[in-house]
Design a protein around this motif. Sequence first.
Motif, PDB file in Angstrom:
ATOM      1  N   ALA A 547      -1.494   5.174   4.385  1.00  0.00           N
ATOM      2  CA  ALA A 547      -0.666   3.965   4.454  1.00  0.00           C
ATOM      3  C   ALA A 547       0.203   3.983   5.700  1.00  0.00           C
ATOM      4  N   ARG A 548       0.741   5.146   6.046  1.00  0.00           N
ATOM      5  CA  ARG A 548       1.554   5.238   7.261  1.00  0.00           C
ATOM      6  C   ARG A 548       0.714   4.917   8.505  1.00  0.00           C
ATOM      7  N   GLY A 549      -0.513   5.443   8.526  1.00  0.00           N
ATOM      8  CA  GLY A 549      -1.372   5.180   9.672  1.00  0.00           C
ATOM      9  C   GLY A 549      -1.723   3.714   9.799  1.00  0.00           C
ATOM     10  N   ASN A 550      -2.048   3.089   8.698  1.00  0.00           N
ATOM     11  CA  ASN A 550      -2.385   1.664   8.749  1.00  0.00           C
ATOM     12  C   ASN A 550      -1.181   0.817   9.120  1.00  0.00           C
ATOM     13  N   LEU A 551      -0.002   1.198   8.617  1.00  0.00           N
ATOM     14  CA  LEU A 551       1.206   0.460   8.982  1.00  0.00           C
ATOM     15  C   LEU A 551       1.465   0.583  10.477  1.00  0.00           C
ATOM     16  N   ALA A 552       1.268   1.790  11.023  1.00  0.00           N
ATOM     17  CA  ALA A 552       1.458   1.978  12.463  1.00  0.00           C
ATOM     18  C   ALA A 552       0.480   1.114  13.255  1.00  0.00           C
ATOM     19  N   ALA A 553      -0.786   1.084  12.800  1.00  0.00           N
ATOM     20  CA  ALA A 553      -1.790   0.277  13.504  1.00  0.00           C
ATOM     21  C   ALA A 553      -1.418  -1.198  13.476  1.00  0.00           C
ATOM     22  N   MET A 554      -0.940  -1.684  12.330  1.00  0.00           N
ATOM     23  CA  MET A 554      -0.571  -3.088  12.231  1.00  0.00           C
ATOM     24  C   MET A 554       0.667  -3.405  13.072  1.00  0.00           C
ATOM     25  N   ARG A 555       1.561  -2.456  13.205  1.00  0.00           N
ATOM     26  CA  ARG A 555       2.708  -2.664  14.097  1.00  0.00           C
ATOM     27  C   ARG A 555       2.205  -2.883  15.517  1.00  0.00           C
ATOM     28  N   GLY A 556       1.196  -2.064  15.909  1.00  0.00           N
ATOM     29  CA  GLY A 556       0.625  -2.249  17.235  1.00  0.00           C
ATOM     30  C   GLY A 556      -0.065  -3.581  17.381  1.00  0.00           C
ATOM     31  N   GLU A 557      -0.832  -3.978  16.356  1.00  0.00           N
ATOM     32  CA  GLU A 557      -1.547  -5.258  16.402  1.00  0.00           C
ATOM     33  C   GLU A 557      -0.564  -6.434  16.483  1.00  0.00           C
ATOM     34  N   SER A 558       0.605  -6.273  15.876  1.00  0.00           N
ATOM     35  CA  SER A 558       1.574  -7.371  15.864  1.00  0.00           C
ATOM     36  C   SER A 558       2.420  -7.410  17.131  1.00  0.00           C
ATOM     37  N   GLY A 559       2.193  -6.456  18.057  1.00  0.00           N
ATOM     38  CA  GLY A 559       2.872  -6.500  19.344  1.00  0.00           C
ATOM     39  C   GLY A 559       3.824  -5.356  19.611  1.00  0.00           C
ATOM     40  N   ASP A 560       4.204  -4.591  18.593  1.00  0.00           N
ATOM     41  CA  ASP A 560       5.152  -3.487  18.785  1.00  0.00           C
ATOM     42  C   ASP A 560       4.366  -2.218  19.105  1.00  0.00           C
ATOM     43  N   VAL A 561       3.807  -2.185  20.321  1.00  0.00           N
ATOM     44  CA  VAL A 561       2.935  -1.066  20.668  1.00  0.00           C
ATOM     45  C   VAL A 561       3.744   0.218  20.805  1.00  0.00           C
ATOM     46  N   VAL A 565       3.131   3.705  18.731  1.00  0.00           N
ATOM     47  CA  VAL A 565       2.941   5.034  19.328  1.00  0.00           C
ATOM     48  C   VAL A 565       3.883   6.039  18.672  1.00  0.00           C
ATOM     49  N   GLN A 566       5.136   5.656  18.526  1.00  0.00           N
ATOM     50  CA  GLN A 566       6.116   6.556  17.905  1.00  0.00           C
ATOM     51  C   GLN A 566       5.728   6.879  16.463  1.00  0.00           C
ATOM     52  N   ALA A 567       5.278   5.867  15.727  1.00  0.00           N
ATOM     53  CA  ALA A 567       4.892   6.091  14.325  1.00  0.00           C
ATOM     54  C   ALA A 567       3.685   7.015  14.223  1.00  0.00           C
ATOM     55  N   PHE A 568       2.706   6.835  15.080  1.00  0.00           N
ATOM     56  CA  PHE A 568       1.526   7.716  15.052  1.00  0.00           C
ATOM     57  C   PHE A 568       1.911   9.149  15.449  1.00  0.00           C
ATOM     58  N   ALA A 569       2.807   9.286  16.410  1.00  0.00           N
ATOM     59  CA  ALA A 569       3.236  10.629  16.818  1.00  0.00           C
ATOM     60  C   ALA A 569       3.939  11.343  15.662  1.00  0.00           C
ATOM     61  N   GLU A 570       4.812  10.635  14.949  1.00  0.00           N
ATOM     62  CA  GLU A 570       5.497  11.250  13.801  1.00  0.00           C
ATOM     63  C   GLU A 570       4.510  11.578  12.692  1.00  0.00           C
ATOM     64  N   LEU A 571       3.542  10.695  12.457  1.00  0.00           N
ATOM     65  CA  LEU A 571       2.530  10.953  11.433  1.00  0.00           C
ATOM     66  C   LEU A 571       1.696  12.165  11.807  1.00  0.00           C
ATOM     67  N   LEU A 572       1.320  12.285  13.069  1.00  0.00           N
ATOM     68  CA  LEU A 572       0.506  13.423  13.499  1.00  0.00           C
ATOM     69  C   LEU A 572       1.232  14.739  13.246  1.00  0.00           C
ATOM     70  N   ALA A 573       2.510  14.776  13.534  1.00  0.00           N
ATOM     71  CA  ALA A 573       3.280  16.011  13.300  1.00  0.00           C
ATOM     72  C   ALA A 573       3.246  16.400  11.827  1.00  0.00           C
TER      73      ALA A 573
END
Length: 906
Positions: A547-561, A565-573
Amino acid sequence: MIPSEARSFQHRAEADRLRAAVESGGTAVLTQVLTGMGGVGKTQLAADYARAAWDDDGLDVLVWVTASAQSSVVSAYAQAGVELCRADPEDPEQAAKQFLAWLTPKPEQRPCRWLIVLDDIADPSDLIVHSNAPGNRYSLWPPASPHGRTLLTTRRRDAALFGDGRRRIEVGLFTPDESVAYLTAALNAHGRTEPADQLTTLAADLGHLPLALAQAAAYLIDSGEAAATYRSLLADRATKLTDLAPDALPDEQATALAAAWSLSIDRADILRPAGLARPMLHLAALLDANGIPQSVLTSEPARIHLAAHRTTTGPTPQPAPVSCSDAVRALRALDRLSLIDHQPDTPHQAVRVHQLIQRATREDYTPHQHDHAAHTAADALAAVWPKTERDTALAQALRTNTDALIRHAGDGLYRPDTHTVLYRLGRSLGESGQVTAAIDHFDHLAASARSRLGPDHPDTLTARGNLATWRGESGDVAGAVQAFAELLADMVRVLGPDHLHTLTTRHNLAAMRGEAGDVAGAAQAFADLLADRMRVLGPDHPDTFAARGNLAAMRGESGDVAGAVQAFAELLADIVRLLGPDHLHTLTTRHNLAAMRGEAGDAAGAAQAFADLLADMVRLLGPDHPDTLAARSSLAAWRGRAGDAVGAAQALADLLANRMRVLGPDHPDILTARHDVAAMRGEAGDAAGAAQALADLLADMVRLLGPDHPDTLAARSSLAAWRGRAGDAVGAVQAFADLLADMVRVLGPDHPDTLTSRGNLAAMRGTAGDAAGAAQAFAELLADIVRVLGPDHPHTLTTRHNLATWRGRAGDAAGAAQACADLLASRMRVLGPDHPDTLTSRGNLAAWRGEAGDAVGAVQAFAELLADMVRVLGPDHPHTLTTRHNLATWWGEAWDAARAAQTLAD
């Protein structure tokens, strides 16, 4: 006695081979062995050969032996010994030996020309006599003689029957033409006619087995029924083969069709490993007659079945484990009796079984045995089905065998629940590119589960979820959203709001809403889902991570690239902390983070991240894993966007060759890869080649996916764009106009892809010469994009950029400069100062300032921009080189021609 010739006897190729009694090297063939399954007509071929030999070749002696037992052979030889050698009839064994000795050629004795036919040898050992008397072991094989011939018929394929100059002739089924000719002749002889198409399909229904055709013809003649009626009875599961036997068997046949193979099964079952042939045939009878992978029949579920159902006599012992080699030997035993064709030299060691042997075997089941065997076969298929289908031929074989099992199993695969192999079949169809077939399968599965298990059973709900998923994959995104919404309401009612399946359905619904263009709604749905998964599952559950990954992707799709990036970096950690650096979820998150870094403007960083990821994927998953291939594709794409279009085009072409080898030419991933290769060819400078490649691709996409699939529409868009860039702007305008009409019809007027098509059409109108019309179209589009996507969405900012450009080209340079200045402020705020789009806005603003009369200001702006371009993108990036070109141009416009010339020379 030689059997009488069958009515409507068919001359066959095997008869010609029998008569060709000399090998290609000139050596006479003294012994021939006709081998094949029961019912293929071996006895009739042997009888035809014997009659012809007696009539044409002037034989002195012809002995026909019904050789189904050793005693029958000895008795026939003894009778011949009595009649030809005056042997003692009271001592059959001695009389038989005396006859065989008489056949042996002797010097200075007139040659005796003879033919011995041993019909239906049941066991090769029957031709060796073991007597209690010392040294009284002797062979019943006729002796080698230049004047004698021996012909055997048998269902056996044992090595002991062949070699030593014996020629093996495999007797197969009738050809389709032979089958129809036989049925036509048999019926015509009794004044009956049937439509040719009915006889053709009846022959196919009976598998072109001569015995089955003969008994079917007799049934039709005796009963007076039509071939279509017989076919209906044959297709009816409630009708057994015994019900379709004629009252009197034709052509002196001794065995009805249903019993034709019972003796062979009994004999196969006593071959080592004893007792495994029959339960093995029980499994094979439920699968694809045309080819069962050996791995299915030697899998662990199959071996457990063999051990539990081993045929035994006397007290039943504890089931002994069955090894893989034991299971293979059971297959060989069935093959030796011609009950199956086991082909160990084929890629998957395929096992083939005639459809009527399968049916006769299934009709011996009790209902309990039938359900158990069906479940075992399903377990066996599921056990060998790979998670990733690298071997496409094996995947197709598994799908075909599952289809056969579904036909034969009836309700057995729904007791007590829907078997998992039914879901695996549907996923395999979709993943192999057969999306329409996957939809049809899950539609049928959902209906079957509903009727058998009830509408609220979890299996029914699961089938509905799969159906919705593949509807979305087919391009019917709106239908998928509706289906998931209806399913979610039932999930909440039946399972409750916090059940894992309910949460998964919410996840799928949110994802499909994003695919349908409602990015903001999807982002909100994922945010709400994340809160509930955190509450129900905890922060470290894999579903929470998803869910976190999909939310991050949708943030990017909605313009908050940048936020994505920050959300994916935190998720990866967090994923690395919990699952480790080599887990598949870790690799997937690294892939998403790298892609989002690129979307945020760092194309070079994205390419490097994909290069690092690719090395780990090759190490962990292998070079041909789909995820590895996807990483290679992304690496090539970002290399292109970082400036190396030629290298990217070559990398994508190499990747396409690898994917073709692994997936085959019609897989959806291949179509995507071809699209990427074509587009990168264009970016590398070959616009005409890109257009031609996309035209070829489009034809295949329409054939495989249909004209309204989103990928087909995307290919049409790319083709139109590259036609324009190749010089055919007017043709491109028409293509975009046609595409836009279809986009509105299929996706709706507010879908992001529809809005993009409007932008492409507007731009191509400008390229074709209508700059004012392009500016007007972009102004109208901008209003709709702001309404649908919001003022800060990347597509909104791009539309503002295009509007400014075409306003300038339409003659309003000052207005274009002002629009670029306003856009630059927005891009600085949304994307940051170093994003490539921000740098592009600075270049456009500088150019339009110059066009509006401020050449000196343009020189100053381009000089400042160039310094930042070198710092951000590097000195060799195409955008950097373009900026140097523009700077030189405006040096010239500012009356410093020498500076302009030197800059251009550099």
